[in-house]
Motif scaffolding. Sequence first.
Motif, short mmCIF file in Angstrom:
data_model
loop_
_atom_site.label_atom_id
_atom_site.label_comp_id
_atom_site.label_asym_id
_atom_site.label_seq_id
_atom_site.Cartn_x
_atom_site.Cartn_y
_atom_site.Cartn_z
N ILE A 34 -18.80 6.01 -19.79
CA ILE A 34 -17.51 5.35 -20.30
C ILE A 34 -17.53 5.24 -21.96
O ILE A 34 -16.81 5.65 -22.57
CB ILE A 34 -16.90 4.28 -19.75
N ARG A 35 -18.54 4.65 -22.15
CA ARG A 35 -19.04 4.39 -23.56
C ARG A 35 -19.27 5.81 -24.43
O ARG A 35 -18.81 5.99 -25.44
CB ARG A 35 -20.05 3.45 -23.79
N ALA A 36 -19.76 6.69 -23.58
CA ALA A 36 -19.86 8.06 -24.47
C ALA A 36 -18.46 8.76 -24.45
O ALA A 36 -18.37 9.40 -25.44
CB ALA A 36 -20.98 8.81 -23.79
N LEU A 37 -17.81 8.41 -23.52
CA LEU A 37 -16.40 9.19 -23.55
C LEU A 37 -15.59 8.67 -24.56
O LEU A 37 -14.67 9.44 -24.89
CB LEU A 37 -15.82 9.01 -22.09
N GLU A 38 -15.72 7.45 -24.87
CA GLU A 38 -14.67 6.59 -25.86
C GLU A 38 -14.91 7.28 -27.29
O GLU A 38 -13.92 7.50 -28.09
CB GLU A 38 -15.20 5.37 -26.04
N LEU A 39 -16.03 8.17 -27.63
CA LEU A 39 -16.17 8.85 -28.76
C LEU A 39 -15.27 9.83 -28.87
O LEU A 39 -14.76 10.30 -29.74
CB LEU A 39 -17.76 8.88 -28.95
N ALA A 52 -8.64 8.06 -22.55
CA ALA A 52 -9.44 8.48 -21.15
C ALA A 52 -10.44 7.54 -20.97
O ALA A 52 -10.68 6.92 -19.82
CB ALA A 52 -10.27 9.80 -21.13
N ALA A 53 -11.04 6.75 -22.05
CA ALA A 53 -11.95 5.71 -21.64
C ALA A 53 -11.45 4.50 -21.16
O ALA A 53 -12.17 3.67 -20.41
CB ALA A 53 -12.77 5.74 -22.97
N ASN A 54 -10.23 4.31 -21.52
CA ASN A 54 -9.56 3.14 -21.04
C ASN A 54 -8.63 3.23 -20.19
O ASN A 54 -7.53 2.37 -19.87
CB ASN A 54 -8.84 2.40 -22.49
N THR A 55 -8.47 4.32 -19.46
CA THR A 55 -7.68 4.26 -18.05
C THR A 55 -7.95 3.15 -17.22
O THR A 55 -6.86 2.90 -16.78
CB THR A 55 -8.16 5.72 -17.40
N ILE A 56 -8.98 2.78 -16.91
CA ILE A 56 -9.16 1.69 -15.95
C ILE A 56 -8.42 0.50 -16.63
O ILE A 56 -7.63 -0.45 -15.83
CB ILE A 56 -10.37 1.23 -15.85
#
Length: 75
Positions: free
Chosen positions: A23-28, A33-37
Amino acid sequence: MKDFFYAIQDLFVNVLFAPLDAIRALELENWFAANTISWIFIIIGFVAMVYWMKQLKTFNDNNEEDKSVSSHSFL
């Protein structure tokens, strides 16, 4: 005993925290998408609050709540 603690470290760092690293890598790349949860939990909380307020209004309209000053025996 030292190997036991290294095994615990390895379990947490390489296995249990792997989804958080993804998730941390996706945030970049994509913040949404990284904050979907987080968005899902916010929506669930909002729906629960609306349901709760609706139930409170239903009980208030039916006068089912005891609104006397000493509604409990210990007061």
